[in-house]
Design a protein around this motif. Structure first.
Motif, PDB file in Angstrom:
ATOM      1  N   ALA A  68       0.825  -1.209   0.000  1.00  0.00           N
ATOM      2  CA  ALA A  68       0.000   0.000   0.000  1.00  0.00           C
ATOM      3  C   ALA A  68       0.857   1.257   0.000  1.00  0.00           C
ATOM      4  N   THR A  83       1.791   7.656  -9.223  1.00  0.00           N
ATOM      5  CA  THR A  83       1.583   6.957 -10.490  1.00  0.00           C
ATOM      6  C   THR A  83       2.800   6.136 -10.873  1.00  0.00           C
ATOM      7  N   LEU A  86       3.242   3.114  -8.548  1.00  0.00           N
ATOM      8  CA  LEU A  86       2.242   2.094  -8.882  1.00  0.00           C
ATOM      9  C   LEU A  86       2.586   1.359 -10.170  1.00  0.00           C
ATOM     10  N   ASN A  91      -0.144  -3.916  -7.926  1.00  0.00           N
ATOM     11  CA  ASN A  91      -1.096  -4.539  -6.995  1.00  0.00           C
ATOM     12  C   ASN A  91      -1.226  -3.785  -5.677  1.00  0.00           C
ATOM     13  N   GLN A  93      -2.337  -1.023  -3.028  1.00  0.00           N
ATOM     14  CA  GLN A  93      -3.453  -0.114  -2.819  1.00  0.00           C
ATOM     15  C   GLN A  93      -2.934   1.298  -2.570  1.00  0.00           C
ATOM     16  N   ARG A  95      -4.236   4.554  -0.470  1.00  0.00           N
ATOM     17  CA  ARG A  95      -5.264   4.803   0.530  1.00  0.00           C
ATOM     18  C   ARG A  95      -5.180   6.240   1.034  1.00  0.00           C
ATOM     19  N   ARG A 101     -10.186  14.103  -0.940  1.00  0.00           N
ATOM     20  CA  ARG A 101     -10.350  13.885  -2.378  1.00  0.00           C
ATOM     21  C   ARG A 101     -10.364  15.207  -3.160  1.00  0.00           C
ATOM     22  N   GLN A 110      -6.453   9.451 -11.624  1.00  0.00           N
ATOM     23  CA  GLN A 110      -6.770   8.113 -11.131  1.00  0.00           C
ATOM     24  C   GLN A 110      -7.152   8.192  -9.659  1.00  0.00           C
ATOM     25  N   PRO A 112      -7.842   7.217  -5.694  1.00  0.00           N
ATOM     26  CA  PRO A 112      -7.260   6.253  -4.753  1.00  0.00           C
ATOM     27  C   PRO A 112      -8.113   4.995  -4.724  1.00  0.00           C
ATOM     28  N   SER A 113      -7.480   3.883  -4.357  1.00  0.00           N
ATOM     29  CA  SER A 113      -8.192   2.610  -4.407  1.00  0.00           C
ATOM     30  C   SER A 113      -8.977   2.307  -3.149  1.00  0.00           C
ATOM     31  N   ASP A 114      -8.686   2.984  -2.061  1.00  0.00           N
ATOM     32  CA  ASP A 114      -9.391   2.704  -0.818  1.00  0.00           C
ATOM     33  C   ASP A 114      -9.283   3.911   0.097  1.00  0.00           C
ATOM     34  N   GLU A 115     -10.136   3.944   1.131  1.00  0.00           N
ATOM     35  CA  GLU A 115     -10.159   5.044   2.078  1.00  0.00           C
ATOM     36  C   GLU A 115      -9.426   4.673   3.366  1.00  0.00           C
TER      37      GLU A 115
END
Length: 219
Positions: A68, A83, A86, A91, A93, A95, A101, A110, A112-115
């Motif tokens: 992460a 970016t 990643l 793979n 995350q 966060r 946001r 892009q 974020p994938s999770d909070e």
């Protein structure tokens, strides 16, 4: 610059890499050095704030699995290498506290994938990171407490000498000082504070000096 070992427990460690670039907001741009933290053991790790340059961060990760990228907040200098990091670790995350946001979307398309949630715990090897929501520098600013290592990663909320900057868009001096006094000063006084920029301090030192804080002009 190679990663600097700061703290740890058993096979798990907290390391720092310093990267350089610019911070832009409200029509101004400033040259800044950022502290990037890599936390983990020999097999996996997380990064706190992928700032400016991916190369030094990827060197610190090495051949470990990056699980992460954890964001203390989303001013552009703290997320500008997301970016590229990643791209090497697709793979992982990314966060972020949802209240940030609005700033994230100014820099990256892009999402974020999770909070991140206040009070949440994130296990990284033998260390546990506890998320502390500390709004003020930005709406979704967070710190990460690592009690096993006696460490707080404060992002831009608390520095050696006082609170992080306010007086810019989406910031509030009253909010940041309340966050620090009610949440961070509740930690043990000997907690070492590793900041988003500059040198470390301790909770005790900053609490002792806090009566002398003065509201910055324009904040």
């Amino acid at each position: 610059m190679s990663a600097e070992l700061l703290a740890g427990k058993g096979s798990s460690k907290v390391e720092r890499v310093i990267t350089s670039g610019t911070f832009s907001l409200d029509g101004g741009t400033w040259d800044v050095d950022n502290n990037v933290y890599v936390i983990g053991d020999d097999s996996s790790c997380v990064v706190v704030d992928a700032a400016h340059e991916a190369g030094p961060i990827l060197d610190a990760i090495g051949d470990r699995e990056l699980t992460a990228i954890l964001c203390t907040h989303s001013h552009d200098d703290h997320i500008s290498a997301v970016t590229d990091v990643l791209a090497a670790h697709p793979n992982a995350q990314v966060r972020l506290h949802p209240d940030d946001r609005v700033l994230w979307d100014m820099t990256l398309s892009q999402p974020p994938s999770d909070e991140l949630a206040d009070g949440e715990t994130i296990k990284v090897g033998e260390l546990t990171l506890t998320v502390i929501h500390t709004p003020g520098h930005s709406p979704g600013a967070v710190c990460f407490s690592i009690p096993e290592a006696g460490v707080l990663l404060s992002g831009d909320t608390l520095f050696q000498g006082g609170p992080g900057a306010t007086g810019r868009s989406y910031s509030s001096y009253d909010t940041i000082t309340d966050s620090i006094r009610t949440k961070l000063f509740a930690l043990p006084a000997d907690t070492v504070v590793f900041t988003g920029h500059g040198d470390p301090t301790t909770i005790g030192d900053e609490a002792a000096a806090s009566d002398g804080w003065e509201r910055p002009e324009g904040a």
